[in-house]
Design a protein around this motif. Structure first.
Motif, PDB file in Angstrom:
ATOM      1  N   SER A  77       0.594  -1.605   0.203  1.00 31.15           N
ATOM      2  CA  SER A  77       0.064   0.154  -0.817  1.00 31.15           C
ATOM      3  C   SER A  77       0.813   1.121   0.295  1.00 31.15           C
ATOM      4  O   SER A  77       0.340   2.672   0.886  1.00 31.15           O
ATOM      5  CB  SER A  77      -0.630   0.113   0.902  1.00 31.15           C
ATOM      6  OG  SER A  77      -2.080  -1.252   1.154  1.00 31.15           O
ATOM      7  N   VAL A  78       1.743   1.153  -1.036  1.00 25.95           N
ATOM      8  CA  VAL A  78       3.063   2.559  -1.236  1.00 25.95           C
ATOM      9  C   VAL A  78       1.895   3.568  -1.675  1.00 25.95           C
ATOM     10  O   VAL A  78       0.929   3.545  -2.641  1.00 25.95           O
ATOM     11  CB  VAL A  78       3.549   2.666  -2.177  1.00 25.95           C
ATOM     12  CG1 VAL A  78       4.736   3.370  -1.771  1.00 25.95           C
ATOM     13  CG2 VAL A  78       5.180   0.744  -1.614  1.00 25.95           C
ATOM     14  N   CYS A  79       2.450   4.540  -0.567  1.00 30.41           N
ATOM     15  CA  CYS A  79       1.427   6.087  -1.299  1.00 30.41           C
ATOM     16  C   CYS A  79       1.846   6.153  -2.466  1.00 30.41           C
ATOM     17  O   CYS A  79       2.812   6.452  -3.307  1.00 30.41           O
ATOM     18  CB  CYS A  79       1.377   6.859  -0.298  1.00 30.41           C
ATOM     19  SG  CYS A  79       0.324   8.564  -0.021  1.00 30.41           S
ATOM     20  N   SER A  80       0.825   6.722  -3.214  1.00 32.14           N
ATOM     21  CA  SER A  80       0.782   7.413  -4.565  1.00 32.14           C
ATOM     22  C   SER A  80       1.127   8.290  -4.611  1.00 32.14           C
ATOM     23  O   SER A  80       0.517   9.512  -3.847  1.00 32.14           O
ATOM     24  CB  SER A  80      -1.031   6.925  -5.085  1.00 32.14           C
ATOM     25  OG  SER A  80      -0.740   7.844  -6.358  1.00 32.14           O
ATOM     26  N   LEU A  81       1.768   8.317  -5.311  1.00 26.79           N
ATOM     27  CA  LEU A  81       2.687  10.427  -5.505  1.00 26.79           C
ATOM     28  C   LEU A  81       1.664  11.220  -6.429  1.00 26.79           C
ATOM     29  O   LEU A  81       1.588  12.228  -6.032  1.00 26.79           O
ATOM     30  CB  LEU A  81       4.121  10.280  -7.146  1.00 26.79           C
ATOM     31  CG  LEU A  81       4.578   9.034  -6.236  1.00 26.79           C
ATOM     32  CD1 LEU A  81       5.946   9.248  -7.576  1.00 26.79           C
ATOM     33  CD2 LEU A  81       5.614   9.358  -5.375  1.00 26.79           C
ATOM     34  N   LEU A  82       0.668  11.128  -6.783  1.00 22.61           N
ATOM     35  CA  LEU A  82      -0.678  11.435  -7.141  1.00 22.61           C
ATOM     36  C   LEU A  82      -1.379  11.991  -6.189  1.00 22.61           C
ATOM     37  O   LEU A  82      -2.184  12.740  -5.725  1.00 22.61           O
ATOM     38  CB  LEU A  82      -1.816  10.611  -7.821  1.00 22.61           C
ATOM     39  CG  LEU A  82      -0.857  10.495  -9.139  1.00 22.61           C
ATOM     40  CD1 LEU A  82      -2.188   9.927 -10.201  1.00 22.61           C
ATOM     41  CD2 LEU A  82      -0.267  11.616 -10.138  1.00 22.61           C
ATOM     42  N   THR A  83      -1.673  11.034  -5.098  1.00 24.30           N
ATOM     43  CA  THR A  83      -2.072  11.413  -3.773  1.00 24.30           C
ATOM     44  C   THR A  83      -1.509  12.732  -2.800  1.00 24.30           C
ATOM     45  O   THR A  83      -1.493  13.190  -2.018  1.00 24.30           O
ATOM     46  CB  THR A  83      -2.121  10.118  -3.128  1.00 24.30           C
ATOM     47  OG1 THR A  83      -3.024   9.468  -3.435  1.00 24.30           O
ATOM     48  CG2 THR A  83      -2.879  10.445  -1.332  1.00 24.30           C
ATOM     49  N   ILE A  84       0.023  12.067  -3.022  1.00 18.61           N
ATOM     50  CA  ILE A  84       0.681  13.909  -2.300  1.00 18.61           C
ATOM     51  C   ILE A  84       0.595  14.341  -3.040  1.00 18.61           C
ATOM     52  O   ILE A  84       0.878  15.569  -1.852  1.00 18.61           O
ATOM     53  CB  ILE A  84       1.931  12.709  -2.314  1.00 18.61           C
ATOM     54  CG1 ILE A  84       2.305  11.431  -1.495  1.00 18.61           C
ATOM     55  CG2 ILE A  84       3.482  13.561  -1.467  1.00 18.61           C
ATOM     56  CD1 ILE A  84       4.219  10.367  -1.532  1.00 18.61           C
ATOM     57  N   ALA A  85       0.517  14.793  -4.171  1.00 18.00           N
ATOM     58  CA  ALA A  85       0.290  15.856  -4.463  1.00 18.00           C
ATOM     59  C   ALA A  85      -0.668  16.499  -4.690  1.00 18.00           C
ATOM     60  O   ALA A  85      -0.348  18.004  -4.796  1.00 18.00           O
ATOM     61  CB  ALA A  85       0.457  16.044  -6.531  1.00 18.00           C
ATOM     62  N   ASP A  86      -1.867  15.826  -4.365  1.00 20.24           N
ATOM     63  CA  ASP A  86      -2.911  16.438  -4.388  1.00 20.24           C
ATOM     64  C   ASP A  86      -2.874  17.211  -2.872  1.00 20.24           C
ATOM     65  O   ASP A  86      -3.206  18.496  -1.982  1.00 20.24           O
ATOM     66  CB  ASP A  86      -3.448  15.514  -4.227  1.00 20.24           C
ATOM     67  CG  ASP A  86      -5.265  15.098  -5.430  1.00 20.24           C
ATOM     68  OD1 ASP A  86      -5.199  15.678  -5.655  1.00 20.24           O
ATOM     69  OD2 ASP A  86      -5.340  13.830  -5.225  1.00 20.24           O
ATOM     70  N   GLN A  87      -2.074  16.877  -1.810  1.00 21.84           N
ATOM     71  CA  GLN A  87      -1.905  17.501  -0.129  1.00 21.84           C
ATOM     72  C   GLN A  87      -1.002  18.691  -0.458  1.00 21.84           C
ATOM     73  O   GLN A  87      -1.077  19.170  -0.176  1.00 21.84           O
ATOM     74  CB  GLN A  87      -1.913  16.269   0.566  1.00 21.84           C
ATOM     75  CG  GLN A  87      -2.423  14.996   0.479  1.00 21.84           C
ATOM     76  CD  GLN A  87      -2.147  13.798   1.539  1.00 21.84           C
ATOM     77  OE1 GLN A  87      -0.767  14.504   2.286  1.00 21.84           O
ATOM     78  NE2 GLN A  87      -2.471  12.569   2.047  1.00 21.84           N
ATOM     79  N   TYR A  88      -0.396  18.291  -1.619  1.00 24.88           N
ATOM     80  CA  TYR A  88       1.423  19.056  -1.256  1.00 24.88           C
ATOM     81  C   TYR A  88       1.449  20.407  -2.435  1.00 24.88           C
ATOM     82  O   TYR A  88       2.150  21.147  -2.314  1.00 24.88           O
ATOM     83  CB  TYR A  88       2.514  18.331  -0.750  1.00 24.88           C
ATOM     84  CG  TYR A  88       2.067  17.228   0.166  1.00 24.88           C
ATOM     85  CD1 TYR A  88       2.865  18.579   1.556  1.00 24.88           C
ATOM     86  CD2 TYR A  88       2.279  16.658  -0.032  1.00 24.88           C
ATOM     87  CE1 TYR A  88       2.349  17.833   2.602  1.00 24.88           C
ATOM     88  CE2 TYR A  88       1.965  16.253   1.730  1.00 24.88           C
ATOM     89  CZ  TYR A  88       2.617  16.352   2.959  1.00 24.88           C
ATOM     90  OH  TYR A  88       2.138  15.877   4.358  1.00 24.88           O
ATOM     91  N   SER A  89       0.075  19.726  -3.308  1.00 26.09           N
ATOM     92  CA  SER A  89       1.146  20.836  -4.637  1.00 26.09           C
ATOM     93  C   SER A  89       0.683  22.417  -3.998  1.00 26.09           C
ATOM     94  O   SER A  89       1.110  23.152  -5.037  1.00 26.09           O
ATOM     95  CB  SER A  89      -0.428  20.697  -5.885  1.00 26.09           C
ATOM     96  OG  SER A  89      -1.525  20.709  -5.189  1.00 26.09           O
ATOM     97  N   THR A  90      -0.403  23.037  -3.538  1.00 23.63           N
ATOM     98  CA  THR A  90      -0.514  24.558  -3.173  1.00 23.63           C
ATOM     99  C   THR A  90       0.562  25.436  -2.124  1.00 23.63           C
ATOM    100  O   THR A  90       0.853  26.166  -2.421  1.00 23.63           O
ATOM    101  CB  THR A  90      -1.905  25.020  -2.605  1.00 23.63           C
ATOM    102  OG1 THR A  90      -1.380  23.650  -1.069  1.00 23.63           O
ATOM    103  CG2 THR A  90      -3.005  24.132  -3.181  1.00 23.63           C
TER     104      THR A  90
END
Length: 271
Positions: A77-90
């Motif tokens: 269940s490695v965290c998706s890079l897209l999920t991380i981008a959703d949280q930190y892109s701003t």
């Protein structure tokens, strides 16, 4: 009248049918697989080496390793890079850039630079080389070699990319595009072919003849040409070499099976 009613009733459930939704990750994987298959076929026609039995075995081992790595990433269940981008892109360093084009170009260039230094680190530090040597153990240079990665190296690389996204504040769309483009480039520069105008192209991007030198059995040659997409980093940091390697792979390391490669990644036997 009855026929019209029957057709109307028959078509009703058909109208309700819809194609399943495709996630960004699935679309990205589809693009990569199409590119891999296309380059695999192209390589089959124009390969520099005759596809002997051991050469085909290399393809099989590498593809099995790719499937295994994908399963491991999913099971853990490695965290998706897209999920991380959703949280930190701003947030992040790139949030100060208002022009979207400049932001996309800067994001991609900085990712490629990050991967250059990460690749160099894998050759510099013993702990990282222990896993990275699995990639270099392939005695045959071909498109499938791009997927010859130990799962520990894959996990560590994912962590580096996640850190890059958080620090810079990279948009989700940029992550999707960058991952797809870089993966396609990595498959491309592992092709066992000669590219028309490759000497000229090699001034700007990594092409097969440059990366083939990186897979040389000679340490002084394979500790060069670390770039993923652009060759400018190797030229800038004086790690560029343009030679035709006499032999590919690792000295005294023969072709290995999938299981052998998994254990090989945890062995410090090879310097």
């Amino acid at each position: 009248m009855m026929l019209r009613k029957f057709c109307s009733e028959l078509s009703f459930p058909i109208v309700q049918l819809s194609l399943p939704e495709i996630t960004y990750e699935q679309l990205q994987l589809l693009v990569i697989l199409i590119a891999f298959i296309a380059m695999l076929i192209f390589e089959g026609f124009y390969t520099r080496e005759k596809p002997l039995k051991t050469f085909r075995r290399s393809y099989l081992t590498n593809i099995v390793l790719f499937i295994f790595n994908s399963a491991v990433m999913s099971l853990l269940s490695v965290c998706s890079l897209l999920t991380i981008a959703d949280q930190y892109s701003t947030g992040g360093l790139l949030s100060q850039i208002s022009n979207p084009i400049i932001k996309i170009v800067a994001s991609f260039m900085l990712l490629d630079l990050t991967l250059y230094f990460w690749h160099k680190a894998n050759h510099t530090f013993g702990f990282l080389w222990m896993f990275h040597k699995v990639h270099h153990s392939d005695p045959f240079f071909n498109t499938s070699t791009a997927f010859r990665l130990h799962f520990v190296e894959l996990l560590l690389t994912t962590g580096i990319k996640a850190l890059y996204i958080i620090v810079l504040g990279v948009d989700k769309a940029v992550v999707i595009i960058s991952e797809a483009v870089i993966t396609v480039f990595v498959i491309f520069h592992h092709m066992d072919i000669s590219v028309p105008g490759e000497k000229w192209l090699g001034q700007f991007i990594i092409v097969p003849y440059l990366h083939r030198a990186h897979h040389s059995v000679r340490r002084e040659e394979h500790d060069r040409n670390y770039g993923a997409v652009f060759s400018i980093w190797d030229r800038l940091f004086n790690t560029m070499i343009e030679v035709k390697p006499a032999e590919i792979g690792l000295k005294c390391v023969k072709a290995r099976s999938f299981i052998e490669l998994l254990f090989f990644g945890f062995s410090r036997a090879y310097p």
